[in-house]
Scaffold this motif. Sequence first.
Motif, PDB file in Angstrom:
ATOM      1  N   MET A 426      53.026 -81.585  43.944  1.00 22.52           N
ATOM      2  CA  MET A 426      51.566 -81.682  44.028  1.00 22.52           C
ATOM      3  C   MET A 426      50.953 -81.974  42.672  1.00 22.52           C
ATOM      4  N   ASP A 427      50.204 -83.026  42.650  1.00 26.14           N
ATOM      5  CA  ASP A 427      49.537 -83.366  41.406  1.00 26.14           C
ATOM      6  C   ASP A 427      48.149 -82.752  41.437  1.00 26.14           C
ATOM      7  N   ARG A 428      47.981 -81.685  40.670  1.00 25.37           N
ATOM      8  CA  ARG A 428      46.701 -80.964  40.718  1.00 25.37           C
ATOM      9  C   ARG A 428      45.556 -81.763  40.095  1.00 25.37           C
ATOM     10  N   SER A 429      45.927 -82.813  39.345  1.00 29.91           N
ATOM     11  CA  SER A 429      44.846 -83.581  38.731  1.00 29.91           C
ATOM     12  C   SER A 429      44.353 -84.660  39.698  1.00 29.91           C
ATOM     13  N   ASP A 430      45.036 -84.728  40.860  1.00 29.63           N
ATOM     14  CA  ASP A 430      44.631 -85.685  41.868  1.00 29.63           C
ATOM     15  C   ASP A 430      43.318 -85.187  42.461  1.00 29.63           C
ATOM     16  N   ARG A 431      42.229 -85.523  41.799  1.00 29.26           N
ATOM     17  CA  ARG A 431      40.951 -84.948  42.197  1.00 29.26           C
ATOM     18  C   ARG A 431      39.976 -86.015  42.602  1.00 29.26           C
ATOM     19  N   ASN A 432      39.091 -85.638  43.444  1.00 25.49           N
ATOM     20  CA  ASN A 432      38.065 -86.569  43.850  1.00 25.49           C
ATOM     21  C   ASN A 432      36.755 -85.818  43.731  1.00 25.49           C
ATOM     22  N   ARG A 433      35.927 -86.270  42.809  1.00 29.25           N
ATOM     23  CA  ARG A 433      34.694 -85.541  42.495  1.00 29.25           C
ATOM     24  C   ARG A 433      33.582 -85.825  43.498  1.00 29.25           C
ATOM     25  N   THR A 434      33.785 -86.820  44.373  1.00 29.97           N
ATOM     26  CA  THR A 434      32.673 -87.217  45.239  1.00 29.97           C
ATOM     27  C   THR A 434      32.811 -86.678  46.654  1.00 29.97           C
ATOM     28  N   SER A 435      33.932 -86.015  46.935  1.00 29.51           N
ATOM     29  CA  SER A 435      34.152 -85.563  48.311  1.00 29.51           C
ATOM     30  C   SER A 435      33.382 -84.284  48.619  1.00 29.51           C
ATOM     31  N   PRO A 436      32.783 -84.201  49.810  1.00 25.35           N
ATOM     32  CA  PRO A 436      32.071 -82.974  50.162  1.00 25.35           C
ATOM     33  C   PRO A 436      33.006 -81.794  50.377  1.00 25.35           C
ATOM     34  N   PHE A 437      34.254 -82.082  50.767  1.00 23.31           N
ATOM     35  CA  PHE A 437      35.160 -80.987  51.100  1.00 23.31           C
ATOM     36  C   PHE A 437      36.547 -81.399  50.616  1.00 23.31           C
ATOM     37  N   ALA A 438      36.886 -80.928  49.421  1.00 24.88           N
ATOM     38  CA  ALA A 438      38.079 -81.455  48.772  1.00 24.88           C
ATOM     39  C   ALA A 438      39.180 -80.414  48.664  1.00 24.88           C
ATOM     40  N   PHE A 439      40.392 -80.834  48.969  1.00 25.63           N
ATOM     41  CA  PHE A 439      41.537 -79.966  48.733  1.00 25.63           C
ATOM     42  C   PHE A 439      41.874 -80.073  47.257  1.00 25.63           C
ATOM     43  N   THR A 440      41.866 -78.949  46.557  1.00 21.28           N
ATOM     44  CA  THR A 440      42.106 -79.006  45.114  1.00 21.28           C
ATOM     45  C   THR A 440      43.357 -78.203  44.748  1.00 21.28           C
ATOM     46  N   GLY A 441      44.443 -78.489  45.456  1.00 12.15           N
ATOM     47  CA  GLY A 441      45.740 -77.933  45.074  1.00 12.15           C
ATOM     48  C   GLY A 441      46.132 -76.666  45.789  1.00 12.15           C
ATOM     49  N   ASN A 442      45.220 -75.702  45.865  1.00  9.08           N
ATOM     50  CA  ASN A 442      45.534 -74.462  46.589  1.00  9.08           C
ATOM     51  C   ASN A 442      44.297 -73.827  47.199  1.00  9.08           C
ATOM     52  N   LYS A 443      43.233 -74.622  47.301  1.00 10.59           N
ATOM     53  CA  LYS A 443      41.976 -74.139  47.893  1.00 10.59           C
ATOM     54  C   LYS A 443      41.165 -75.345  48.313  1.00 10.59           C
ATOM     55  N   PHE A 444      40.182 -75.115  49.150  1.00 10.08           N
ATOM     56  CA  PHE A 444      39.240 -76.178  49.476  1.00 10.08           C
ATOM     57  C   PHE A 444      37.949 -75.920  48.732  1.00 10.08           C
TER      58      PHE A 444
END
Length: 693
Positions: A426-444
């Motif tokens: 899992m790449d925790r830096s795989d982030r999307n700042r524009t999503s209303p509901f984003a999975f961020t590695g171990n939480k939403f």
Amino acid sequence: MIMSELYGSMVFCDKVMSKRLPKETYAELKRCCELDLPLSLEVANVIANEMKEWAIEKGVTHFTHWFQPMTGITAEKHDSFIAPTKSGEVIMELSGKELIKGEPDASSFPNGGLRSTFEARGYTAWDPTSYAFIKDGILCIPTAFCSYNGDALDKKTPLLRSMEAINRQGVRLLRLLGRKTERLDVTVGSEQEYFLVDTKEFEKRKDLFYTGRTLFGARPPKGQELDDHYFGAIKPRVVRYMKELDEELWKLGILAKTKHNEVAPAQHEFAPIYTSVNVASDQNQLTMEMMKKVASRHGMTCLLHEKPFGGVNGSGKHNNWSLCTNFGHNLFEPGSSPQDNAQFLLILAAVIAAVDKHQDLLRISVASAGNDHRLGANEAPPAIVSMFLGDEITGILQAIADGRTFSSRANCEVKLGVHVLPKFAMDRSDRNRTSPFAFTGNKFEFRMPGSAQSIAGVNVVLNTILAEQFEEFADELEKEKDLSAGISRIIKRVMTEHGRIIFNGNNYSEEWVEEAERRGLLNLKSTVDALPLLTSEKNIKLFESQNVFTERELRSREEIYTETYCRLVNIEAMTMLDIATEQILPAAIKYKGELVKVAENSIKIGVPADTETEMATTLARLIGSANQKTAALRTALEKAHKTGEHISGGRCFCDEVLPAMSELRSVCDELELNTAKEYWPLPSYGDILFSIY
Ligand code: ADP
Ligand code: MG
């Protein structure tokens, strides 16, 4: 004071209770909390007495049941500990009964038809899962607030019920997967954005004062375009504020952790360390209160409104949400064994299905007049609910759905059950700042909530929709002999039926709005579009089946939220009319008069006055237009008043009053740019946004 003495010093927390309460009392309290059982009066008496003794040692004389009516803020009514004795003296007393139950007159709190005035009494009931604390010299006892026949009149009761629902169904599902889980807790960390402005400027603006946002104001020469505020060095006055805020929150047992400057000038962010959702919700309310209180000690005003200033970013609240078992295992943490991963993917599938089925509820949970200005304005997620999982996890789920055994995206073999599934990298830096509901590695991370709102509502929805989905999966797997085949089938079905809710691209783009429409996703642009869906057949069934809201309670919420929307927009419109007629128009007319006088005098003595004449002419045109727009707003408002505070009134406020407000604002902002500063009656955006240095 050193940290170990400071932290939690104002909280009647577990450590204090275990030290001060008799062993049996403490054990009984813990047992009742864990099993959701009521406390006996004898036990309550002992706890109440000790709580009072502890509070008195800290100079406290009063207590209050602290609750969260549907106004979205907190309420308290102070009673002193004093009780007269026969000999005419007073003693300090707090009985078990007073601890457990209060009976405030509830007639002036919003109830949406749940309580007629002849049965005005409501009652507050102690919530022992959230610790009592001392605030401003008052012992505060967190409580739930209900009507006399048990209807929830507050934000806490449904939250507690939703926690029970997800616990019930989650434990059931995990047991079917072979786990020994006994309890499932929801953990939440909420990031809070806010603005700080100098109180001297704030006080000069009636719009900020009455509504929390500016209703007029031309763009300043400098806004947020240089991106020089985000994470920038914090100004000394703000540093002093943040330090004191941290200390106040630490005393209250709130794990204040992160602070930084945000994107807009004068905007900042605060984040605590996550904790159990009920406590997180109470603590967020306390945090907002403290933010305002501490600001006033520093000559500043803290603005929690979602959109205090046009043209610069507004404020939100990110609700970081995960599920944790009594063994401390986070269900959103990808596992390291095939069995763990099957469970992880199944839980994700539940979230995907729940979010897709109940897009409407998630949208409703963040709907408010203030937040409408933010969602979809290129600074916050749009009003369209979708979720981000990242390419890797989406790839794995899609591979399972397609019956492929290899996910090229994740570069791994996808098999559930017996075969070895490589640990996801899992790449925790795989982030999307524009999503209303984003999975961020171990939480939403749910990013749609507004900065001013209580987080109780969004978590009630999140917990309940997931509880329902867990129930559905558990019902299905209960009948299944081959567990991994069952899980694969469920994942496949969820991806086929609900995969449309996954979107890993740019949510701020115009193309997404079109794409979402093609996918059949909801786009509920305003609060008024969203609210009527709250009591749809689907939603009544959902909340009733999970024991979170009865139909009556749900209808009352729809009524209250609609009423609140109408009232807020009404206050804004009235404030605008006031400012336009009493301040802006007279100021512009005065300046125009001055220009005309100068022009007249110049021409009299043969000096050319073309510029003055031109300026006065422009002003005359704008003044005429502003006057017209003021009249138009008044007409729209009268129509809304006649329509009433129901959904049709809401529509009128949304479709007619708000546009009339925005037209009036735009002429007045142009007037501001054409009027000498010394004549303009309001501090400018520049004055306010850069008032703290
Ligand atoms: P960001 O990059 O968005 O600032 P952070 O990783 O700093 O996110 O975390 C933001 C918030 O999420 C914090 O309040 C943090 O405590 C909370 N958080 C972290 N892990 C979890 C979790 N497992 N469950 C709930 N909240 C969490
Ligand atoms: Mg965040």
